[in-house]
Scaffold this motif. Structure first.
Motif, PDB file in Angstrom:
ATOM      1  N   SER A  73      26.744  28.449  25.812  1.00 56.11           N
ATOM      2  CA  SER A  73      25.844  28.639  25.090  1.00 56.11           C
ATOM      3  C   SER A  73      25.562  30.656  25.146  1.00 56.11           C
ATOM      4  N   SER A 117      17.492  21.204  25.688  1.00 56.02           N
ATOM      5  CA  SER A 117      16.568  21.833  24.895  1.00 56.02           C
ATOM      6  C   SER A 117      15.650  20.730  24.410  1.00 56.02           C
ATOM      7  N   HIS A 123      14.563  28.048  20.946  1.00 58.31           N
ATOM      8  CA  HIS A 123      15.770  27.471  20.985  1.00 58.31           C
ATOM      9  C   HIS A 123      16.192  26.443  19.372  1.00 58.31           C
ATOM     10  N   ASN A 174      19.630  25.209  18.663  1.00 56.80           N
ATOM     11  CA  ASN A 174      19.484  24.120  19.086  1.00 56.80           C
ATOM     12  C   ASN A 174      18.622  23.326  18.229  1.00 56.80           C
ATOM     13  N   GLU A 213      24.637  18.123  20.095  1.00 57.86           N
ATOM     14  CA  GLU A 213      23.620  19.084  21.175  1.00 57.86           C
ATOM     15  C   GLU A 213      24.099  18.129  22.139  1.00 57.86           C
TER      16      GLU A 213
END
Length: 227
Positions: A40, A162, A200, A203, A212
């Motif tokens: 990521s 997340s 985030h 996410n 996700e």
């Protein structure tokens, strides 16, 4: 002048503590890679887990939490000591009682910004969730423990880091408003919680799209996600 000097030194130390790029260093030392080019692109413990394995991830997680703890220790004990040493007249106990919570608030923010925008990594970094937990635990352990519990329960049920981090941030906001806490502490937790959630945002988009990844599966390789 002594007050401003002590505050500025405390903020600088808190930022530098937060900015220590531990996940990046783990990648370089263990595999000779830039972890920001994998998974990521985050330097946080979750991407370390995906890229380097569970033991490096555990070490980075603990170290990131300790960065937040250290920042609050600096604000709560070192800054008042420095202020007292520099001040031509000893500060009063009531004055310190008013000033220290604000120093804690600003140091916590500086540590979060340091982790997310590290000066050593061209102002990139992680999402500040673990460092934020350290700040919470050192500032108000009931709030920190409550947030950690929410994180653990949500992670155990859904295995999505997340989502667990964001719900823990929201729980911290609710808890700090429910407990009897100084106004600066409440402002720190509200502002810090919002900051963690904003970090985030990519996410959130993947959560809404149902893409996700869950813990233990391969992470996304999304260059646009600036961590």
């Amino acid at each position: 002048m002594a007050l401003w000097t002590a505050g500025a030194v405390g903020l600088l130390i808190a930022y530098l503590l937060g900015s220590a790029p531990l996940g990046y260093l783990a990648g370089k030392l263990l595999k000779g890679i830039d972890i920001r080019e994998h998974g990521s692109r985050s330097t946080g413990a979750t991407n370390v887990l995906r890229t380097l394995g569970k033991w490096p991830a555990l070490v980075v997680l603990i170290a990131d939490v300790l960065k937040g703890v250290a920042a609050i220790i600096v604000a709560r004990w070192f800054c008042p000591w420095l202020y007292t040493e520099l001040s031509p007249t000893p500060p009063t106990a009531s004055g310190l009682q008013i000033w220290v919570p604000w120093a804690v608030c600003l140091a916590g923010i500086a540590a979060l910004l340091g982790h997310g925008r590290s000066i050593w990594l061209n102002f990139t970094g992680g999402k500040s969730a673990a460092t934020g937990l350290g700040v919470l635990l050192a500032m108000s352990w009931p709030v920190g423990l409550g947030a950690a519990t929410v994180f653990g329960v949500v992670l155990a049920l859904g295995r999505i880091v997340s989502l667990s981090s964001m719900l823990a941030a929201l729980a911290a906001i609710v808890l700090v408003c429910g407990y009897e806490q100084p106004l600066p502490y409440r402002l720190l937790v509200i502002g810090g919680g919002i900051y963690v959630i904003v970090r985030h945002r990519a996410n959130i988009q993947r959560l809404l799209a149902g893409t996700e990844p869950r813990l233990g599966r391969g992470g996304p390789d999304i260059k646009a996600e600036a961590q």
